[in-house]
Enzyme design. Structure first.
Site, PDB file in Angstrom:
ATOM      1  N   ARG A  95     -44.754 -27.182 -22.618  1.00 21.41           N
ATOM      2  CA  ARG A  95     -45.337 -27.427 -21.292  1.00 21.41           C
ATOM      3  C   ARG A  95     -45.070 -28.862 -20.828  1.00 21.41           C
ATOM      4  NH1 ARG A  95     -49.034 -25.050 -17.472  1.00 21.41           N
ATOM      5  NH2 ARG A  95     -48.968 -23.106 -18.634  1.00 21.41           N
ATOM      6  N   ARG A 114     -56.913 -29.930 -21.986  1.00 21.05           N
ATOM      7  CA  ARG A 114     -56.750 -29.823 -20.534  1.00 21.05           C
ATOM      8  C   ARG A 114     -55.397 -30.370 -20.046  1.00 21.05           C
ATOM      9  NH1 ARG A 114     -61.769 -31.713 -16.677  1.00 21.05           N
ATOM     10  NH2 ARG A 114     -61.412 -30.253 -14.982  1.00 21.05           N
ATOM     11  N   THR A 157     -47.528 -19.793 -21.003  1.00 18.55           N
ATOM     12  CA  THR A 157     -46.082 -19.680 -21.200  1.00 18.55           C
ATOM     13  C   THR A 157     -45.745 -18.642 -22.260  1.00 18.55           C
ATOM     14  OG1 THR A 157     -46.163 -21.553 -22.719  1.00 18.55           O
ATOM     15  CG2 THR A 157     -45.562 -22.013 -20.443  1.00 18.55           C
ATOM     16  N   GLU A 213     -57.076 -27.198 -14.945  1.00 23.85           N
ATOM     17  CA  GLU A 213     -56.283 -28.309 -15.469  1.00 23.85           C
ATOM     18  C   GLU A 213     -55.643 -29.200 -14.397  1.00 23.85           C
ATOM     19  OE1 GLU A 213     -54.265 -25.211 -17.705  1.00 23.85           O
ATOM     20  OE2 GLU A 213     -54.106 -26.614 -19.357  1.00 23.85           O
TER      21      GLU A 213
END
Lengths: 261, 757
Positions: free
Chosen positions: B311, B343, B447, B710
């Site tokens: 990510r 987060r 993901t 987030e």
């Protein structure tokens, strides 16, 4: 915490007698001692609470001197030591309200934590620490990290502060605990200036004599411009490096002079 | 309609009156055992001998477990089975659990846990990013590399080349409620688990594995957490497994909660990163080629580090089109706590890299940083200049940031205040001001594609009251209220008609963690599906042209109360209970190649922060922050603004005051609020203007809302950039301020910029 007995004397004489017992330990407001006991870093057999002794509490003013009982809390000093504003302001900014309502000046001076506020006030003011057996000049009293001139069983009855012409305490707070990362107390008297530094040195509270000399001739922040502070003997820990503390000593001294002028 | 209403948190009254029940508040049976871990004292090595006589003899202790006493390896890993509950003889970090104590009280267990006598054979520990990178200590066979175009030649050919290194620290979650679990043994060896977890199904799975029993024999219930922030996605496994092992062995209930110091010492935190960058730009500051090396400190076990580091790679672009880009990611294995979800899940780290690059370009070219950002923006739907493709191939087709940033810059007088700060700095030698406006584009979806599913269970009772259950967990964010508002809207009833119940693996199975900001998106849709199933059955029975609104059911123009309608359906033997299911559409993703569509959509936002620093000490304050954040068509504006405010403050804390310090032995020295400073209420900006973007999701999400958990965390990046802007006012060198920007670090940066030291 290990188990212990508690004594609650109401006079200094009874307290002194109780402290004569084996492994007895005086208890002021408990803001340092109780957490120490909880961590099992000390194991006194008897705790002698000084909280019930009326004679060692309170603030009085006599001419040019403020006298504070050893059992007086920071909160009371903040509220009642208005005759010495810098001292009252220091007391009002120690820790948080819970600490100020329990912690005492006698406890703080007896403990002599290298990051505590009060030792700098006593040293810069040229205070006298009065115990149940003698009077000790601040210059003789502080002897290194957590070390003082107090003998076993000796009790801080009061602290006598000469009131300076001008004074200020400037603290750079460690943001989480609000202890002094560096604290500087500057006091200007008719016969000279005294500067005491807390939080910074590995030797505990100390007088910065070069600054005193410079300021005694010229009480202005500019007088310090040419001075440097070495980081060599400064505390280096997770909150800041020795060099950073050394840098802050000069900045906070200047701030204190500016605030006091 | 209930959705879009600014209703308070469903538990607000319970929170403020202290009556909201957490795991540690659940009354326990009299024979409940309390557990604590004995922890390792070294960071790396092997155990030579263990003497636990003093532990066993300690008051209140009933039993002690070593790894060999456990029914299985009791693996705690959420990923690759590399986290035995208790040390198997090897020590991987200082604070690793070595033995487990059961005693008659929490205090007795903790006291006894300190009495273990363990002798070690220490080995050199790898503690830092530099140590691990130089030693080649990493997870995976090779670093992960994603490329689009040809970065190196593009940089070589560019008018300007900018390179640098950015270090950023980790972050402790500091949930107010520390980790906790309680297990009650049931008939026939079944287990009822109460856990403070964001992932009840994972707890169920790991407890079943530990005891070698089917998942049907384990029921996990989570009413609420006192904060999660990702720290309760995998880190609760050890406590629930321990309690289950003890309950199975003794037949007694067992409870475990970490003291704050133990929580800091044992559990994982945000990954700290070093990012090395090299970019080439044209004369306008537009990037033509970019290379990033991302070094992530993952700690001793893999945990969720791969998706976290992925990510970070996926947010290397943030809001900017990178025509030629190469991203290399190393997942470094160190002898520290196993870094975990927090987060943003790596997104903040990746995004901070490119935001630093934008400021660095602006400084090099002598331009306004906002102008450089804008020239690098993705296309808006109107501009169509071929700048819409992310490095991973997903198209950005709803880019609102150009418009949103324009509105924010206008509203907060960015240009005027930037000029005013510059003038002020001209005349003030000691205090320096800085201002920065940074955007956020954050991808929404897990993901790991199969996690993007959710279930719900809805019952309508014959008195018209409605009970609601779904797979999401409540950690204070307001998910339950938002989902209840969806249910109330589907049935056209007041919110009071809806009862929200604890998350329960016995009611909704196979759930995903409440994570990736997806709680409302996934569970809201699943609840909607369940409600609509029941509504359709009721409508079919009651007649034609049926409407559910205003607490009534309107049939051919005549209204009957909802309760009456429910009663009629019940008496006609209409089923008033239904499950609902949702899976996010359109996702297709290959993490190996880094190509596909990992995200259903993007959430957007922007923040402008102004700060002041004291160049004598490094002290600093946030003077003002203005935020516009895109929550789509908000399900609940007050809850969403609460998330935006809290996210910004937590993000700013990560980059300023929150500093984790390990000593050279690998011991975490900041393990309590006395040494680790999180922002308090008084640390928020004095002027704090937060509003929601007036738009709706172009994708078909629940009532066209957008996820909000987030994304606002990364609005805090504006604070670090404003601080470096202020430092930059001290001289001509670029102020490459690292994070966290503590006063000492700011002072050093000032000295470097001003004095060249």
């Amino acid at each position: 915490m290990y188990s212990f007995e508690v004594e609650r004397p109401t006079s200094v004489a009874d307290a002194a007698a109780a402290l004569g017992k084996d492994e007895a330990q005086a208890l002021g407001g408990g803001q340092t001692l109780i957490p120490t006991l909880k961590q099992r870093l000390a194991s006194p057999s008897v705790l002698v609470s000084l909280a019930g002794i009326a004679d060692i509490k309170g603030v009085s003013v006599d001419g040019g001197t403020v006298t504070i009982g050893g059992g007086t809390t920071h909160g009371v000093v903040a509220a009642e030591a208005g005759a010495y504003p810098a001292l009252a302001a220091l007391a009002g900014n120690i820790g948080d309200p819970a600490v100020r309502n329990r912690g005492t000046i006698g406890g703080s001076l007896a403990n002599n934590d290298p990051s505590a506020c009060y030792p700098s006030a006593a040293l810069a003011s040229g205070a006298t620490i009065v115990t149940n057996s003698r009077e000790i000049a601040a210059d003789d009293y502080f002897q290194g990290l957590f070390e003082t001139a107090l003998e076993e069983g000796e009790i801080v009855i009061s602290v006598k502060f000469p009131i300076p012409e001008a004074a200020s305490y400037q603290k750079f707070e460690q943001p989480a605990s609000r202890f002094a990362l560096v604290g500087v107390y500057v006091a200007k008297f008719a016969d000279g200036v005294r500067v005491a530094v807390t939080g910074a040195s590995e030797g505990g509270v100390y007088r910065w004599s070069e600054a005193e000399a410079a300021l005694s001739g010229n009480f202005s922040a500019d007088a310090l411009d040419g001075l440097t502070v070495s980081g060599d003997d400064m505390i280096s820990d997770l909150h800041g490096s020795g060099d950073y503390r050394a840098h802050l000593v000069k900045v906070m001294t200047k701030r204190a002079v500016a605030a006091a002028s | 309609m209930s959705v879009t209403k600014p209703l308070p948190h469903d538990s607000a009254k319970l929170h403020v009156t202290g009556t909201a029940r957490y795991v540690d508040d659940i009354p326990v049976p009299a024979d409940c055992l309390h557990l604590a871990f004995g922890l390792s004292d070294i960071a790396c090595g092997s155990i030579q001998s263990i003497n636990l006589d003093a532990v066993r003899a300690a008051p209140g202790v009933t039993s002690v477990w070593l790894a060999g006493d456990l029914p299985t390896d009791c693996d705690c890993s959420p990923s690759v089975h590399d986290e035995p509950l208790l040390s198997d003889g090897q020590i991987h970090y200082l604070g690793q659990p070595v033995f487990l104590v059961a005693a008659t009280s929490h205090t007795a267990a903790r006291h006894a846990a300190r009495l273990g006598q363990i002798e070690y054979s220490p080995e050199p520990a790898l503690l830092t990013i530099e140590d691990a990178y130089l030693a080649g200590s990493q997870f995976g066979d090779a670093p992960r590399i994603w490329e689009r175009g040809t970065a190196a030649p593009a940089i070589y050919a560019a008018a300007h080349v900018i390179e640098g290194v950015l270090d950023m620290g980790g972050q402790e979650h500091f949930y107010l409620e520390s980790q906790a679990a309680m297990v009650m043994p049931q008939d026939g060896g079944d287990m009822l688990v109460h856990s403070s977890t964001q992932h009840p199904s994972e707890i169920q799975h790991k407890v079943a594995h530990a005891l070698d029993i089917p998942m049907h024999a384990v029921q996990v219930e989570t009413r609420r957490m006192g904060g999660g922030f990702g720290g309760k996605e995998s880190q609760g496994n050890a406590l629930a497994i321990s309690c289950a092992v003890v309950a199975a062995a003794t037949g007694r209930p067992a409870k475990m909660r970490y003291d704050r110091d133990d929580d800091f010492t044992i559990t994982g935190k945000r990954h700290d990163f070093q990012i090395r960058y090299r970019v080439g730009t044209d004369e306008s500051g537009r990037i033509e080629g970019a290379e990033f090396l991302q070094l992530a400190r993952c700690g001793w076990a893999q945990d969720l580090s791969f998706p976290v580091a992925d990510r970070a790679m996926l947010h290397t672009d943030n809001a900017y089109f990178l025509p030629n880009v190469r991203i290399e990611s190393h997942r470094l294995k160190t002898n520290t706590q196993s870094a975990t979800a927090f987060r943003g899940f790596g997104g903040p780290q990746g995004m901070l890299g490119i935001e630093r690059v934008m400021d660095h370009i602006a400084h090099t070219l002598g331009q306004d940083p906002l102008a450089v950002r804008r020239v690098n923006f993705y296309d808006t739907p109107e501009t169509q200049s071929g700048r819409t493709s992310t490095p991973y191939g997903q198209e950005v087709d709803d880019f609102v940031l150009d418009e949103l940033v324009t509105k924010l810059a206008d509203q907060c007088d960015y240009s005027i205040r930037r000029e005013a700060a510059a003038q002020w700095n001209e005349t003030n030698p000691v205090l320096k001001r800085g201002i920065a406006l940074t955007p956020v584009k954050f991808g929404i979806s897990f993901t790991l594609t199969h996690l993007n599913q959710a279930g719900a269970l809805v019952h309508v009772y014959q008195d018209g009251s409605i009970q609601l259950n779904h797979g999401g967990t409540e950690m204070g964010q307001g998910l339950f209220q938002k989902v209840a508002q969806v249910a109330a809207s589907r049935f056209g009833v007041p919110i009071e008609t809806i009862k929200i119940t604890a998350t329960d693996t016995g009611k909704v199975p196979n759930t995903s963690a409440t994570a990736a900001s997806s709680g409302s998106d996934l569970n809201g849709m699943a609840v909607k599906a369940a409600c609509d199933t029941i509504r359709d059955r009721m409508a079919t029975h009651l007649g034609k042209n049926v409407q559910f609104e205003g607490g009534s059911v309107v049939v051919d123009g005549s209204a009957i109360p909802f309760a009456e309608a429910a009663k009629r359906c019940y008496e006609s033997r209409i089923s008033l209970s239904a499950t609902g299911f949702y899976k996010t559409p359109k996702l297709e993703w290959n993490p190996e190649t880094g190509q596909g569509r990992p995200f259903f959509y993007f959430a957007y936002g922007a923040a402008c922060s102004e700060v002041v620093i004291d160049t004598l000490t490094g002290e600093n304050r946030i003077l003002r922050t203005d935020i516009i954040h895109d929550a789509g068509a908000s399900l609940n504006p007050v809850l969403d603004i609460g998330q935006v405010e809290g996210g910004f403050v937590q993000g700013a804390g990560w980059l300023t005051t929150e500093e984790l310090i390990w000593d050279d032995k690998g011991r975490l020295r900041t393990h309590a609020p006395s040494t680790y400073k999180i922002p308090a209420c008084s640390d928020r900006p004095d002027i704090f203007n937060v509003s929601l973007w007036d738009g709706q999701n172009t994708e078909d999400t629940i009532y066209r809302s957008k996820a909000v958990g987030e994304p606002p965390f990364m609005l805090g990046i504006a604070v670090l950039m404003a601080l470096s802007d202020a430092v930059g006012a001290c001289g001509d060198i670029y102020a490459d301020l690292n994070a966290p920007a503590t006063p000492e670090r700011i002072l050093k940066a000032v000295q470097k910029v001003r004095d060249g030291i």
